[in-house]
Write a protein that holds these residues in place. Structure first.
Motif, PDB file in Angstrom:
ATOM      1  N   VAL A  34     -34.646 102.507  91.572  1.00 52.13           N
ATOM      2  CA  VAL A  34     -34.763 102.982  89.912  1.00 52.13           C
ATOM      3  C   VAL A  34     -35.807 102.041  89.142  1.00 52.13           C
ATOM      4  O   VAL A  34     -35.647 101.111  89.416  1.00 52.13           O
ATOM      5  N   GLN A  35     -36.925 103.019  88.810  1.00 55.76           N
ATOM      6  CA  GLN A  35     -38.030 102.354  87.983  1.00 55.76           C
ATOM      7  C   GLN A  35     -38.026 102.656  86.687  1.00 55.76           C
ATOM      8  O   GLN A  35     -37.904 104.104  86.114  1.00 55.76           O
ATOM      9  N   VAL A  36     -37.959 101.796  85.572  1.00 56.89           N
ATOM     10  CA  VAL A  36     -38.046 102.153  84.398  1.00 56.89           C
ATOM     11  C   VAL A  36     -39.414 101.614  83.766  1.00 56.89           C
ATOM     12  O   VAL A  36     -39.807 100.245  83.808  1.00 56.89           O
ATOM     13  N   HIS A  37     -40.220 102.400  83.115  1.00 58.87           N
ATOM     14  CA  HIS A  37     -41.350 102.226  82.829  1.00 58.87           C
ATOM     15  C   HIS A  37     -41.597 102.303  81.054  1.00 58.87           C
ATOM     16  O   HIS A  37     -41.331 103.467  80.678  1.00 58.87           O
ATOM     17  N   LEU A  38     -42.106 101.486  80.515  1.00 63.58           N
ATOM     18  CA  LEU A  38     -42.301 101.500  79.064  1.00 63.58           C
ATOM     19  C   LEU A  38     -43.616 101.003  78.723  1.00 63.58           C
ATOM     20  O   LEU A  38     -44.343 100.159  79.330  1.00 63.58           O
ATOM     21  N   THR A  39     -44.155 101.837  77.770  1.00 63.66           N
ATOM     22  CA  THR A  39     -45.619 101.814  77.449  1.00 63.66           C
ATOM     23  C   THR A  39     -45.904 101.762  75.886  1.00 63.66           C
ATOM     24  O   THR A  39     -44.951 102.346  75.087  1.00 63.66           O
ATOM     25  N   HIS A  40     -46.831 101.106  75.590  1.00 64.87           N
ATOM     26  CA  HIS A  40     -47.375 100.910  73.820  1.00 64.87           C
ATOM     27  C   HIS A  40     -48.921 101.190  74.107  1.00 64.87           C
ATOM     28  O   HIS A  40     -49.566 100.527  74.536  1.00 64.87           O
ATOM     29  N   HIS A  41     -49.189 102.262  73.265  1.00 60.89           N
ATOM     30  CA  HIS A  41     -50.410 102.705  73.043  1.00 60.89           C
ATOM     31  C   HIS A  41     -51.020 102.408  71.495  1.00 60.89           C
ATOM     32  O   HIS A  41     -50.343 102.944  70.686  1.00 60.89           O
ATOM     33  N   ALA A  42     -51.880 101.549  71.165  1.00 62.19           N
ATOM     34  CA  ALA A  42     -52.344 101.373  69.947  1.00 62.19           C
ATOM     35  C   ALA A  42     -53.693 101.878  69.808  1.00 62.19           C
ATOM     36  O   ALA A  42     -54.951 101.607  70.546  1.00 62.19           O
ATOM     37  N   ALA A  43     -54.116 103.239  69.144  1.00 66.79           N
ATOM     38  CA  ALA A  43     -55.242 103.766  68.670  1.00 66.79           C
ATOM     39  C   ALA A  43     -55.969 103.352  67.629  1.00 66.79           C
ATOM     40  O   ALA A  43     -55.413 103.553  66.614  1.00 66.79           O
ATOM     41  N   VAL A  44     -57.208 102.516  67.551  1.00 69.65           N
ATOM     42  CA  VAL A  44     -57.660 102.194  66.246  1.00 69.65           C
ATOM     43  C   VAL A  44     -58.639 103.127  65.784  1.00 69.65           C
ATOM     44  O   VAL A  44     -59.531 103.819  66.501  1.00 69.65           O
ATOM     45  N   GLY A  45     -58.314 103.734  64.593  1.00 76.87           N
ATOM     46  CA  GLY A  45     -59.331 104.464  63.951  1.00 76.87           C
ATOM     47  C   GLY A  45     -59.190 104.175  62.390  1.00 76.87           C
ATOM     48  O   GLY A  45     -59.391 102.899  62.179  1.00 76.87           O
ATOM     49  N   GLU A  46     -59.332 105.033  61.522  1.00 75.69           N
ATOM     50  CA  GLU A  46     -59.092 104.983  60.104  1.00 75.69           C
ATOM     51  C   GLU A  46     -57.889 103.948  59.936  1.00 75.69           C
ATOM     52  O   GLU A  46     -57.616 103.053  58.925  1.00 75.69           O
ATOM     53  N   TYR A  47     -56.828 104.688  60.501  1.00 73.75           N
ATOM     54  CA  TYR A  47     -55.525 103.679  60.797  1.00 73.75           C
ATOM     55  C   TYR A  47     -55.377 103.646  62.092  1.00 73.75           C
ATOM     56  O   TYR A  47     -55.722 104.309  62.989  1.00 73.75           O
ATOM     57  N   THR A  48     -54.588 102.616  62.373  1.00 72.91           N
ATOM     58  CA  THR A  48     -54.053 102.186  63.853  1.00 72.91           C
ATOM     59  C   THR A  48     -52.688 103.097  64.078  1.00 72.91           C
ATOM     60  O   THR A  48     -51.803 103.089  63.561  1.00 72.91           O
ATOM     61  N   ASP A  49     -52.945 104.092  65.149  1.00 77.09           N
ATOM     62  CA  ASP A  49     -51.710 104.842  65.456  1.00 77.09           C
ATOM     63  C   ASP A  49     -50.933 104.090  66.769  1.00 77.09           C
ATOM     64  O   ASP A  49     -51.635 103.605  67.709  1.00 77.09           O
ATOM     65  N   HIS A  50     -49.801 104.125  66.754  1.00 73.24           N
ATOM     66  CA  HIS A  50     -49.027 103.698  67.850  1.00 73.24           C
ATOM     67  C   HIS A  50     -48.207 104.699  68.373  1.00 73.24           C
ATOM     68  O   HIS A  50     -47.502 105.516  67.669  1.00 73.24           O
ATOM     69  N   ALA A  51     -47.971 104.582  69.542  1.00 74.15           N
ATOM     70  CA  ALA A  51     -47.000 105.434  70.349  1.00 74.15           C
ATOM     71  C   ALA A  51     -46.419 104.905  71.406  1.00 74.15           C
ATOM     72  O   ALA A  51     -47.043 104.053  72.160  1.00 74.15           O
ATOM     73  N   GLN A  52     -45.330 104.961  71.594  1.00 72.62           N
ATOM     74  CA  GLN A  52     -44.432 104.338  72.879  1.00 72.62           C
ATOM     75  C   GLN A  52     -43.700 105.448  73.657  1.00 72.62           C
ATOM     76  O   GLN A  52     -43.344 106.386  73.105  1.00 72.62           O
ATOM     77  N   THR A  53     -43.722 105.169  74.968  1.00 71.37           N
ATOM     78  CA  THR A  53     -42.928 105.945  75.915  1.00 71.37           C
ATOM     79  C   THR A  53     -42.240 105.138  76.613  1.00 71.37           C
ATOM     80  O   THR A  53     -42.294 104.073  76.882  1.00 71.37           O
ATOM     81  N   VAL A  54     -41.148 106.026  77.105  1.00 69.13           N
ATOM     82  CA  VAL A  54     -40.118 105.282  78.154  1.00 69.13           C
ATOM     83  C   VAL A  54     -40.091 106.338  79.233  1.00 69.13           C
ATOM     84  O   VAL A  54     -39.713 107.540  79.076  1.00 69.13           O
TER      85      VAL A  54
END
Length: 357
Positions: A136-156
């Motif tokens: 069983v594999q559990v994969h967690l990610t975090h993405h930081a997209a830099v623009g006028e504001y920094t958008d963050h997105a997390q996935t599991v």
């Protein structure tokens, strides 16, 4: 998700071996054993010791973060595969991906952050206890997209290989309930795998005209305190992605792994200070296993993005400086960038162990 050091549960970073490397290791061990057994009867020729020593050197010498055998395997794969193979990234089984939005202020508060990590630990313990063998594999990610504001997105993402457990849906639903207690959890479908259209020295060009450079995190400081994610992703001038792939071990395998790690450290460690350090780690691991914990095999990756080769090269250099500042060791995976960037996307959940050496 935000911590590379959630305590005793992560004994060390372990790289997966390909089937070829495993076969070569077994052949090397078998030949060495045969030579030693024959030496008990009649002295073997000198060239036999030289051949075994050369094979051991090729497999075990470490010029940098990889052995010589790994460098040979990477070079072979680079010649053979010009794109990421689908069979390495899409294994048969059940895979589910959720978008995770943690409760407000969780990462900024030390107490809430510790509870967040404990919830992940409970989920990994449950995942590891569902089968006799790890899978069983559990994969967690975090993405930081830099623009006028920094958008963050997390996935599991959770991947249950086919045939590992009788009812994969039960495992996925239970883990979804565990992760849902940490914040808002929404089932989502990952974007298609980006197509690699070009390569450069340490970076790849994707079909959406983005450039990416990926590094494996091979070590981090023990005193991080669980706040490496804010250090590495917040307030940065370029887009960055971070991912950790957890492979929880079953209870029996965890105990055997801890036993053999302790035995090997006692047998081959001559440095007294290093031996005492390993004894302390073994003691804490033993206490954790007694309390019902399990060991976790993990891989961690960092990707920087850019809109041109120069920008991604500059972002890579800046990430290297940040890693040095926080005492983090990075391996930029020479010759494997065409597949390594996938490890910081949800598609990394179903990746076969050893696909990225």
């Amino acid at each position: 998700m935000y911590s590379l050091t959630p305590g005793y549960r992560i004994p060390a970073l372990q790289r997966g071996l390909s089937s070829t490397e495993t076969l070569l290791t077994k052949i090397n061990a078998g030949v060495a054993g045969a030579v030693l057994m024959s030496a008990l009867l009649t002295p073997p020729p000198v060239w036999a010791f030289g051949a075994v020593g050369a094979a051991a050197a090729v497999l075990n010498m470490s010029p940098g973060p990889r052995s010589t055998g790994r460098w040979a395997a990477v070079g072979y794969r680079r010649l053979r595969e010009r794109t990421a193979p689908v069979r390495a990234m899409i294994q048969p089984g059940e895979t589910a991906t959720w978008a995770l939005y943690p409760h407000h202020g969780v990462m900024q508060d030390a107490v809430d952050r510790a509870q967040f990590h404990d919830a992940i630990s409970r989920a990994l313990t449950f995942a590891g206890s569902q089968a006799r063998t790890a899978g069983v594999q559990v994969h967690l990610t975090h993405h930081a997209a830099v623009g006028e504001y920094t958008d963050h997105a997390q996935t599991v993402s959770v991947h249950v290989p086919r045939g590992l457990v009788g009812s994969p849906a039960r495992v996925l639903d239970t883990l979804a309930d565990e992760f849902g207690a940490m914040g808002a959890l929404t089932r989502t479908t990952p974007d298609p795998v980006p197509v690699v259209t070009g390569r450069g020295p340490g970076w790849v060009e994707l079909g959406d005209r983005r450039f990416a450079a990926t590094a494996r995190v091979t070590s981090w400081p023990d005193e991080a305190g669980g706040d490496l994610m804010p250090r590495m992703l917040l307030g940065q001038p370029a887009d960055r992605s971070f991912a950790v792939l957890y492979r929880p071990l079953p209870v029996g395998q965890s105990r055997r792994s801890a036993k053999w790690q302790k035995a090997v450290s006692e047998a081959f460690t001559t440095d007294k200070i290093k031996a005492d350090t390993q004894d302390l780690a073994s003691a804490s691991t033993h206490d954790a296993l007694v309390q019902g914990a399990t060991l976790v095999d993990l891989d961690a990756y960092l990707t920087v993005w850019g809109d041109s080769p120069d920008s991604v090269t500059a972002a890579r250099w800046q990430l290297t400086l940040d890693a040095d500042r926080h005492r983090i060791t990075l391996d930029w995976l020479a010759g494997q960038q065409h597949r390594a960037h996938l490890m910081t996307t949800p598609h990394g959940a179903s990746t076969k162990k050893g696909a990225v050496l």
